[in-house]
Write a protein that holds these residues in place. Structure first.
Motif, mmCIF file in Angstrom:
data_model
loop_
_atom_site.group_PDB
_atom_site.id
_atom_site.type_symbol
_atom_site.label_atom_id
_atom_site.label_comp_id
_atom_site.label_asym_id
_atom_site.label_seq_id
_atom_site.Cartn_x
_atom_site.Cartn_y
_atom_site.Cartn_z
ATOM 1 N N ARG A 76 0.776 -1.236 0.196
ATOM 2 C CA ARG A 76 -0.013 -0.035 0.031
ATOM 3 C C ARG A 76 0.962 1.395 0.219
ATOM 4 O O ARG A 76 0.664 2.338 -0.722
ATOM 5 C CB ARG A 76 -1.020 -0.112 1.179
ATOM 6 C CG ARG A 76 -2.057 -0.885 1.074
ATOM 7 C CD ARG A 76 -3.299 -0.698 2.155
ATOM 8 N NE ARG A 76 -2.919 -0.876 3.636
ATOM 9 C CZ ARG A 76 -2.750 -2.151 4.167
ATOM 10 N NH1 ARG A 76 -3.518 -3.090 3.515
ATOM 11 N NH2 ARG A 76 -2.504 -2.319 5.347
ATOM 12 N N MET A 77 2.013 1.071 0.749
ATOM 13 C CA MET A 77 2.876 2.426 0.704
ATOM 14 C C MET A 77 3.552 2.531 -0.622
ATOM 15 O O MET A 77 3.737 3.657 -1.182
ATOM 16 C CB MET A 77 3.734 2.142 1.724
ATOM 17 C CG MET A 77 4.694 3.595 1.935
ATOM 18 S SD MET A 77 3.429 4.621 2.611
ATOM 19 C CE MET A 77 3.982 4.730 4.491
ATOM 20 N N ILE A 78 4.105 1.503 -1.293
ATOM 21 C CA ILE A 78 4.289 1.588 -2.642
ATOM 22 C C ILE A 78 3.424 2.161 -3.578
ATOM 23 O O ILE A 78 3.506 2.892 -4.398
ATOM 24 C CB ILE A 78 5.048 0.142 -3.177
ATOM 25 C CG1 ILE A 78 6.132 -0.311 -2.338
ATOM 26 C CG2 ILE A 78 5.246 0.174 -4.605
ATOM 27 C CD1 ILE A 78 6.273 -1.680 -2.539
ATOM 28 N N ALA A 79 2.268 1.741 -3.464
ATOM 29 C CA ALA A 79 0.832 2.279 -4.097
ATOM 30 C C ALA A 79 0.941 3.799 -4.049
ATOM 31 O O ALA A 79 0.663 4.427 -4.980
ATOM 32 C CB ALA A 79 -0.138 1.539 -3.786
ATOM 33 N N ALA A 80 0.872 4.051 -2.828
ATOM 34 C CA ALA A 80 1.094 5.569 -2.500
ATOM 35 C C ALA A 80 2.176 6.374 -3.333
ATOM 36 O O ALA A 80 1.815 7.345 -3.949
ATOM 37 C CB ALA A 80 1.055 5.872 -1.051
ATOM 38 N N THR A 92 -2.109 4.122 -12.697
ATOM 39 C CA THR A 92 -2.677 2.961 -12.937
ATOM 40 C C THR A 92 -2.022 1.810 -12.356
ATOM 41 O O THR A 92 -3.113 1.159 -11.244
ATOM 42 C CB THR A 92 -2.891 2.888 -14.039
ATOM 43 O OG1 THR A 92 -3.274 3.782 -15.061
ATOM 44 C CG2 THR A 92 -3.619 1.505 -14.559
ATOM 45 N N LEU A 93 -0.854 1.891 -11.900
ATOM 46 C CA LEU A 93 -0.263 0.948 -11.055
ATOM 47 C C LEU A 93 -0.480 1.014 -9.520
ATOM 48 O O LEU A 93 -0.705 0.031 -9.050
ATOM 49 C CB LEU A 93 1.056 0.955 -11.469
ATOM 50 C CG LEU A 93 1.786 0.383 -12.585
ATOM 51 C CD1 LEU A 93 3.294 0.483 -12.720
ATOM 52 C CD2 LEU A 93 1.408 -0.985 -12.923
ATOM 53 N N GLY A 94 -0.560 2.418 -9.389
ATOM 54 C CA GLY A 94 -0.791 2.657 -7.640
ATOM 55 C C GLY A 94 -2.173 2.349 -7.517
ATOM 56 O O GLY A 94 -2.338 1.568 -6.271
ATOM 57 N N VAL A 95 -3.138 2.447 -8.118
ATOM 58 C CA VAL A 95 -4.501 2.264 -7.986
ATOM 59 C C VAL A 95 -4.717 0.720 -7.757
ATOM 60 O O VAL A 95 -5.624 0.296 -7.086
ATOM 61 C CB VAL A 95 -5.544 2.764 -9.007
ATOM 62 C CG1 VAL A 95 -6.983 2.338 -9.016
ATOM 63 C CG2 VAL A 95 -5.534 4.331 -8.875
ATOM 64 N N LEU A 96 -3.983 -0.142 -8.826
ATOM 65 C CA LEU A 96 -4.317 -1.416 -8.795
ATOM 66 C C LEU A 96 -3.652 -1.902 -7.668
ATOM 67 O O LEU A 96 -4.044 -3.022 -7.018
ATOM 68 C CB LEU A 96 -3.713 -1.997 -10.228
ATOM 69 C CG LEU A 96 -4.247 -1.759 -11.468
ATOM 70 C CD1 LEU A 96 -3.425 -2.381 -12.703
ATOM 71 C CD2 LEU A 96 -5.647 -2.601 -11.479
ATOM 72 N N LEU A 97 -2.535 -1.468 -7.077
ATOM 73 C CA LEU A 97 -1.855 -1.864 -6.020
ATOM 74 C C LEU A 97 -2.760 -1.801 -4.589
ATOM 75 O O LEU A 97 -2.664 -2.396 -3.784
ATOM 76 C CB LEU A 97 -0.425 -1.592 -5.658
ATOM 77 C CG LEU A 97 0.430 -2.230 -6.400
ATOM 78 C CD1 LEU A 97 1.945 -1.432 -6.122
ATOM 79 C CD2 LEU A 97 0.549 -3.758 -5.918
ATOM 80 N N LEU A 98 -3.712 -0.794 -4.838
ATOM 81 C CA LEU A 98 -4.749 -0.533 -3.417
ATOM 82 C C LEU A 98 -5.678 -1.682 -3.646
ATOM 83 O O LEU A 98 -6.444 -1.627 -2.582
ATOM 84 C CB LEU A 98 -5.293 0.826 -3.517
ATOM 85 C CG LEU A 98 -4.341 1.899 -3.378
ATOM 86 C CD1 LEU A 98 -4.918 3.199 -3.710
ATOM 87 C CD2 LEU A 98 -3.780 1.897 -2.167
ATOM 88 N N LEU A 99 -5.979 -2.443 -4.527
ATOM 89 C CA LEU A 99 -7.033 -3.437 -4.502
ATOM 90 C C LEU A 99 -6.111 -4.545 -3.931
ATOM 91 O O LEU A 99 -5.403 -4.974 -4.217
ATOM 92 C CB LEU A 99 -7.403 -3.796 -5.860
ATOM 93 C CG LEU A 99 -7.978 -2.598 -6.703
ATOM 94 C CD1 LEU A 99 -8.001 -3.054 -8.310
ATOM 95 C CD2 LEU A 99 -9.309 -2.094 -6.031
ATOM 96 N N PRO A 100 -7.254 -5.064 -2.798
ATOM 97 C CA PRO A 100 -6.665 -6.189 -1.982
ATOM 98 C C PRO A 100 -6.518 -7.636 -3.016
ATOM 99 O O PRO A 100 -5.358 -8.050 -2.636
ATOM 100 C CB PRO A 100 -7.798 -6.544 -1.011
ATOM 101 C CG PRO A 100 -8.612 -5.123 -1.070
ATOM 102 C CD PRO A 100 -8.447 -4.700 -2.350
ATOM 103 N N PHE A 101 -7.128 -7.884 -3.889
ATOM 104 C CA PHE A 101 -6.901 -9.269 -4.478
ATOM 105 C C PHE A 101 -5.700 -8.938 -5.361
ATOM 106 O O PHE A 101 -4.836 -9.727 -5.595
ATOM 107 C CB PHE A 101 -8.069 -9.515 -5.292
ATOM 108 C CG PHE A 101 -8.408 -8.517 -6.678
ATOM 109 C CD1 PHE A 101 -8.091 -8.937 -7.827
ATOM 110 C CD2 PHE A 101 -9.337 -7.594 -6.570
ATOM 111 C CE1 PHE A 101 -8.243 -8.059 -8.770
ATOM 112 C CE2 PHE A 101 -9.635 -6.902 -7.482
ATOM 113 C CZ PHE A 101 -9.147 -6.868 -8.847
#
Length: 151
Positions: A76-80, A92-101
């Motif tokens: 989640r920190m990498i996504a941020a 787009t990569l950040g938003v995808l990493l925020l999704l739990p699955f």
């Protein structure tokens, strides 16, 4: 070597996406998207330590390993950080990493590669004998049981 390709390819891809998508959004829309995702990223970065502490504490209360909550927190920190960087691809990569699955899939792939790398590692044992030989030029070490050295 592949990391160098990533550092070269990502800015080129971001510029191409800014040209393509920026033409559709306009200058104001593109700047609004960049600033909005940066603001969201800053909020996520500020809240993540508290969420991480809560998740780790909950895992420890259940007598579970805190490794999974910590790994999710790191992703989640990498996504941020990806959201903080200006660009549509990194957003787009950040938003995808925020999704739990998606995080579960990333962690599953990471653990799969780590297990494979660990299985390839072989322990090499080299048997041998050694003998301690004091250096002839060094002075002998004082003996503790020597009566002359006692006070």
């Amino acid at each position: 070597m592949w990391i160098l390709l990533v550092f070269l390819a990502v800015p080129i891809l971001e510029i191409a996406l800014f040209v393509q998508i920026g033409a559709q959004f306009g200058v104001i829309g593109t700047l609004a998207e960049v600033f909005a995702t940066a603001a969201i990223a800053l909020v996520l970065m500020r809240l993540e330590p508290h969420r991480n502490a809560h998740d780790v504490r909950a895992a420890l209360d259940r007598d579970a390993s805190p490794a999974s909550p910590m790994a999710h927190s790191a992703l989640r920190m990498i996504a941020a950080v990806l959201l903080l960087l200006p660009g549509f691809f990194t957003d787009t990569l950040g938003v995808l990493l925020l999704l739990p699955f998606v995080r579960m899939l990333v962690l599953a792939q990471l653990f799969k590669k780590l297990r494979a790398a660990h299985a390839r590692d072989e322990v090499v044992i080299i048997e041998g004998e050694y003998e301690h030989r004091p250096d002839p030029e060094s002075p002998p070490a004082p003996r503790l049981d020597d009566p002359e050295k006692r006070d």
